[in-house]
Design a protein around this motif. Structure first.
Motif, PDB file in Angstrom:
ATOM      1  N   ALA A  82      10.887 -14.947  -5.576  1.00  0.00           N
ATOM      2  CA  ALA A  82      10.630 -15.157  -7.002  1.00  0.00           C
ATOM      3  C   ALA A  82      11.787 -15.909  -7.659  1.00  0.00           C
ATOM      4  CB  ALA A  82      10.415 -13.823  -7.709  1.00  0.00           C
ATOM      5  N   THR A  83      11.471 -17.001  -8.343  1.00  0.00           N
ATOM      6  CA  THR A  83      12.479 -17.789  -9.064  1.00  0.00           C
ATOM      7  C   THR A  83      12.127 -17.962 -10.543  1.00  0.00           C
ATOM      8  OG1 THR A  83      11.407 -19.934  -8.723  1.00  0.00           O
ATOM      9  CG2 THR A  83      12.852 -19.138  -6.951  1.00  0.00           C
ATOM     10  N   ASP A  84      10.970 -17.452 -10.951  1.00  0.00           N
ATOM     11  CA  ASP A  84      10.454 -17.634 -12.318  1.00  0.00           C
ATOM     12  C   ASP A  84      10.205 -19.098 -12.670  1.00  0.00           C
ATOM     13  OD1 ASP A  84      10.652 -14.925 -12.481  1.00  0.00           O
ATOM     14  OD2 ASP A  84      12.238 -14.870 -13.982  1.00  0.00           O
ATOM     15  N   TRP A  85      10.208 -19.983 -11.652  1.00  0.00           N
ATOM     16  CA  TRP A  85      10.008 -21.421 -11.885  1.00  0.00           C
ATOM     17  C   TRP A  85      11.023 -21.986 -12.871  1.00  0.00           C
ATOM     18  CZ3 TRP A  85       4.571 -19.353 -12.370  1.00  0.00           C
ATOM     19  CH2 TRP A  85       3.879 -19.445 -11.166  1.00  0.00           C
ATOM     20  N   GLU A  86      12.224 -21.472 -12.860  1.00  0.00           N
ATOM     21  CA  GLU A  86      13.277 -21.927 -13.765  1.00  0.00           C
ATOM     22  C   GLU A  86      14.486 -22.378 -12.943  1.00  0.00           C
ATOM     23  OE1 GLU A  86      12.266 -18.958 -17.520  1.00  0.00           O
ATOM     24  OE2 GLU A  86      14.063 -18.625 -16.317  1.00  0.00           O
ATOM     25  N   PRO A  87      15.056 -23.548 -13.237  1.00  0.00           N
ATOM     26  CA  PRO A  87      16.195 -24.049 -12.452  1.00  0.00           C
ATOM     27  C   PRO A  87      17.383 -23.086 -12.435  1.00  0.00           C
ATOM     28  CG  PRO A  87      15.272 -25.804 -13.789  1.00  0.00           C
ATOM     29  CD  PRO A  87      14.591 -24.540 -14.219  1.00  0.00           C
ATOM     30  N   GLY A  88      17.709 -22.487 -13.591  1.00  0.00           N
ATOM     31  CA  GLY A  88      18.845 -21.575 -13.640  1.00  0.00           C
ATOM     32  C   GLY A  88      18.640 -20.345 -12.773  1.00  0.00           C
ATOM     33  N   LYS A  89      17.449 -19.763 -12.873  1.00  0.00           N
ATOM     34  CA  LYS A  89      17.136 -18.597 -12.053  1.00  0.00           C
ATOM     35  C   LYS A  89      17.085 -18.997 -10.569  1.00  0.00           C
ATOM     36  CE  LYS A  89      15.485 -14.414 -11.016  1.00  0.00           C
ATOM     37  NZ  LYS A  89      14.190 -13.966 -11.573  1.00  0.00           N
ATOM     38  N   THR A  90      16.541 -20.172 -10.284  1.00  0.00           N
ATOM     39  CA  THR A  90      16.485 -20.638  -8.903  1.00  0.00           C
ATOM     40  C   THR A  90      17.879 -20.784  -8.323  1.00  0.00           C
ATOM     41  OG1 THR A  90      14.419 -21.823  -9.362  1.00  0.00           O
ATOM     42  CG2 THR A  90      15.611 -22.444  -7.367  1.00  0.00           C
ATOM     43  N   GLN A  91      18.810 -21.315  -9.111  1.00  0.00           N
ATOM     44  CA  GLN A  91      20.181 -21.464  -8.635  1.00  0.00           C
ATOM     45  C   GLN A  91      20.783 -20.106  -8.277  1.00  0.00           C
ATOM     46  OE1 GLN A  91      22.687 -23.892 -11.103  1.00  0.00           O
ATOM     47  NE2 GLN A  91      24.545 -23.432  -9.936  1.00  0.00           N
ATOM     48  N   GLN A  92      20.556 -19.104  -9.133  1.00  0.00           N
ATOM     49  CA  GLN A  92      21.088 -17.767  -8.860  1.00  0.00           C
ATOM     50  C   GLN A  92      20.462 -17.169  -7.601  1.00  0.00           C
ATOM     51  OE1 GLN A  92      20.308 -15.466 -12.370  1.00  0.00           O
ATOM     52  NE2 GLN A  92      21.592 -16.743 -13.684  1.00  0.00           N
ATOM     53  N   VAL A  93      19.146 -17.315  -7.485  1.00  0.00           N
ATOM     54  CA  VAL A  93      18.432 -16.729  -6.348  1.00  0.00           C
ATOM     55  C   VAL A  93      18.864 -17.386  -5.043  1.00  0.00           C
ATOM     56  CG1 VAL A  93      16.158 -16.552  -5.267  1.00  0.00           C
ATOM     57  CG2 VAL A  93      16.441 -15.949  -7.675  1.00  0.00           C
ATOM     58  N   VAL A  94      18.941 -18.708  -5.039  1.00  0.00           N
ATOM     59  CA  VAL A  94      19.319 -19.416  -3.817  1.00  0.00           C
ATOM     60  C   VAL A  94      20.768 -19.106  -3.448  1.00  0.00           C
ATOM     61  CG1 VAL A  94      19.660 -21.704  -2.789  1.00  0.00           C
ATOM     62  CG2 VAL A  94      17.590 -21.213  -4.102  1.00  0.00           C
ATOM     63  N   ALA A  95      21.638 -18.979  -4.436  1.00  0.00           N
ATOM     64  CA  ALA A  95      23.022 -18.579  -4.152  1.00  0.00           C
ATOM     65  C   ALA A  95      23.056 -17.231  -3.436  1.00  0.00           C
ATOM     66  CB  ALA A  95      23.831 -18.522  -5.441  1.00  0.00           C
ATOM     67  N   GLY A  96      22.195 -16.319  -3.872  1.00  0.00           N
ATOM     68  CA  GLY A  96      22.105 -15.019  -3.212  1.00  0.00           C
ATOM     69  C   GLY A  96      21.581 -15.127  -1.793  1.00  0.00           C
ATOM     70  N   LEU A  97      20.611 -16.017  -1.567  1.00  0.00           N
ATOM     71  CA  LEU A  97      20.071 -16.217  -0.221  1.00  0.00           C
ATOM     72  C   LEU A  97      21.128 -16.793   0.713  1.00  0.00           C
ATOM     73  CD1 LEU A  97      16.571 -17.721  -1.118  1.00  0.00           C
ATOM     74  CD2 LEU A  97      17.017 -15.423  -0.234  1.00  0.00           C
ATOM     75  N   ILE A  98      21.925 -17.731   0.189  1.00  0.00           N
ATOM     76  CA  ILE A  98      22.991 -18.321   1.004  1.00  0.00           C
ATOM     77  C   ILE A  98      24.000 -17.245   1.398  1.00  0.00           C
ATOM     78  CG2 ILE A  98      24.933 -19.929   0.972  1.00  0.00           C
ATOM     79  CD1 ILE A  98      23.218 -21.711  -0.899  1.00  0.00           C
ATOM     80  N   THR A  99      24.361 -16.388   0.452  1.00  0.00           N
ATOM     81  CA  THR A  99      25.301 -15.300   0.746  1.00  0.00           C
ATOM     82  C   THR A  99      24.723 -14.345   1.780  1.00  0.00           C
ATOM     83  OG1 THR A  99      26.258 -15.421  -1.474  1.00  0.00           O
ATOM     84  CG2 THR A  99      26.591 -13.374  -0.253  1.00  0.00           C
ATOM     85  N   LYS A 100      23.429 -14.052   1.655  1.00  0.00           N
ATOM     86  CA  LYS A 100      22.794 -13.075   2.539  1.00  0.00           C
ATOM     87  C   LYS A 100      22.569 -13.610   3.945  1.00  0.00           C
ATOM     88  CE  LYS A 100      18.715 -10.065   2.845  1.00  0.00           C
ATOM     89  NZ  LYS A 100      17.478  -9.600   2.141  1.00  0.00           N
TER      90      LYS A 100
END
Length: 391
Positions: A244-262
Motif C-alpha cells: 500500500a502506497t496510497d498512490w502518493e509520491p511522498g507515501k511511496t518514498q517512505q514505503v519503499v525506503a522501508g522495503l529497502i531497509t527490510k
C-alpha cells in the motif's frame, strides 16, 4: 425527465430478481480480476443491458465514439463520485470528465465528490447525489464490494451508475449500467513479464499498489502473480498482496525506503501508478542503492527521471502502459446512453499495450520538460489542457 426511463428500468428490475441468486457468484469473479478478462465468455459475445447498452465486450481506445451520439435532448445532471481524489491521476481524470461533459449542451450541471479514501464517505456521497436528483453517476469505487449495496439502491432509484477502473463486484448490466476498465489482470501480467525478462529472469520483485484493500491494486497483483509463478527464479517479496502506497509520491518514498531497509536488494518493481513511483525512485537514490528495473503506467516525471539516471545506471530500465484516464470518457458515454434510452456498443474492457520501453528504440520514454512533472501524456488531455490544469 428521461433519466427515469420507466420501460427500461422496469426491464432491469424484472431481471434483477431472477439473477440475484447468481449475482454473488459473478461478484466473486468480478472482484478477483477487477474487470472481465479478454477470454471471458461475456467478453467474446457481449450482452445487452437496459437501453441496448452492450456489456462485457473488449476493444481498444480507438473504439470510443463521439459523445454527441449519447447526449440526448433533455437537461441532465452528471456526477463523478471519486473514492479518492488526492493525486494527479485523479485530478487529470476529473478534468477529462468535465471537459467531455461540456461537449453536451443539455448537461446543465456537473458535480464532483471526493471520498478521500473513506468508504463510509463514499457511500454517503453516492446517497447524497441520488437525493439531489443526479441522472448519471460515474464512480471510481476504491471501497470495492462495500459500495455495491449503495450502487444497487441508486440503480433502483433510476440513476445510471457506471463504475470505472475500481470494481464494486456485482453484475454489470443488472446492478449498474456497466463496469468500464482496462483488462487489469493482463495489465499487471504484461508489465511483470517485461520486468522479469529485463531482470534476466532472476532476483527480488516488489509490486506497489495504492490504498490498502482496493480492488484495482489487488487485480494488478493477481496479474503479477501469474507471471511470477511462471518464473521460478523470481522471488516476490510481498507475498500477501500489493504494498500500500496510497498512490502518493511522498507515501511511496517512505514505503519503499522501508522495503529497502527490510530486504536490502530489490531488483525489479511493478507499480500500478507511475506518478507515485517517482517517490520510490527518490527512496533508492537517498539510500544509495542501484535503481531497479521498473514498470508502471506513464507519467511525465517517471520518464524524465529515467533520462536523468540512465547514463550513471545503465541497468536501470523502465516500461509503461497507458495511464488510461480516458476510460472515464467511455464510462460517461454509457451512463448518458442508459439515461437517454440510446444504444451504446463501446467496449467495457480496453486492452492496453506497452507504450514506453527504454530497451526498445521505437518506444523510448517521452519526457516533456516544459510540462508539469505530474502530466500524463496518454491521458486524453491536450498539452495546453495539462499545462492549464497544473498551473
Amino acid at each position: 425527465m428521461k433519466r427515469k426511463q420507466d420501460i427500461h428500468m422496469l426491464t432491469t428490475r424484472k431481471t434483477f430478481g431472477a439473477v440475484l441468486a447468481t449475482a454473488a457468484l459473478f461478484a466473486l469473479t468480478a472482484c478477483s480480476t477487477g474487470s472481465l478478462s479478454s477470454d471471458a465468455p461475456a467478453a467474446e459475445s457481449g450482452s445487452e443491458a437496459s437501453g441496448d447498452i452492450t456489456v462485457g465486450t473488449v476493444g481498444v481506445q480507438a473504439d470510443i465514439q463521439d459523445i454527441s451520439a449519447f447526449c440526448g435532448d433533455e437537461d441532465i445532471t452528471v456526477a463523478l463520485a471519486d473514492g479518492f481524489g488526492g493525486n494527479s491521476w485523479r485530478k487529470i481524470t476529473r478534468a477529462l470528465f468535465e471537459a467531455e461533459a461540456a461537449k453536451c449542451p443539455n448537461i446543465t450541471k456537473v458535480l464532483y465528490t471526493d471520498a478521500q479514501g473513506d468508504t463510509q464517505k463514499a457511500i454517503s456521497d453516492i446517497n447524497s447525489l441520488v437525493a439531489q436528483g443526479v441522472d448519471v453517476i460515474v464512480t471510481f469505487v476504491d471501497g470495492g464490494e462495500a459500495l455495491l449495496p449503495t450502487i444497487q439502491k441508486a440503480t433502483e432509484a433510476g440513476v445510471s451508475v457506471v463504475p470505472f477502473v475500481g470494481s464494486p463486484g456485482g453484475e454489470p448490466g443488472v446492478d449498474y449500467v456497466d463496469f468500464v476498465s482496462e483488462d487489469i489482470a493482463t495489465y499487471g501480467k504484461n508489465l511483470a513479464e517485461w520486468t522479469i525478462e529485463t531482470m534476466g529472469g532472476e532476483g527480488n520483485l516488489v509490486m506497489l499498489g495504492g490504498i490498502a484493500g482496493n480492488s484495482y491494486s489487488q487485480a494488478v497483483y493477481d496479474g503479477v502473480m501469474s507471471a511470477v509463478e511462471a518464473n521460478p527464479g523470481i522471488t516476490l517479496l510481498n507475498e500477501d498482496g500489493p504494498v500500500a502506497t496510497d498512490w502518493e509520491p511522498g507515501k511511496t518514498q517512505q514505503v519503499v525506503a522501508g522495503l529497502i531497509t527490510k530486504y536490502g536488494d530489490i531488483d525489479g518493481i511493478v507499480a500500478d501508478y507511475g506518478g507515485g513511483s517517482v517517490g520510490g525512485i527518490r527512496a533508492f537514490e537517498a539510500a544509495g542503492k542501484p535503481l531497479p528495473v521498473w514498470s508502471a503506467n506513464d507519467s511525465n516525471e517517471f520518464a524524465c527521471l529515467w533520462y536523468e539516471y540512465k547514463d550513471a545506471q545503465p541497468t536501470y530500465q523502465i516500461a509503461t502502459e497507458s495511464s488510461r484516464n480516458w476510460v472515464v470518457v467511455a464510462a460517461l458515454h454509457k451512463g448518458l446512453a442508459a439515461t437517454n434510452g440510446l444504444p451504446n456498443d463501446e467496449p467495457s474492457t480496453y486492452n492496453l499495450e506497452i507504450i514506453e520501453d527504454s530497451t526498445d528504440p521505437d518506444k523510448m520514454p517521452t519526457c516533456e520538460p516544459d510540462l508539469p512533472a505530474d502530466a500524463i501524456l496518454s491521458s486524453g488531455l491536450t498539452v495546453d489542457q495539462l499545462t492549464e490544469l497544473f498551473k
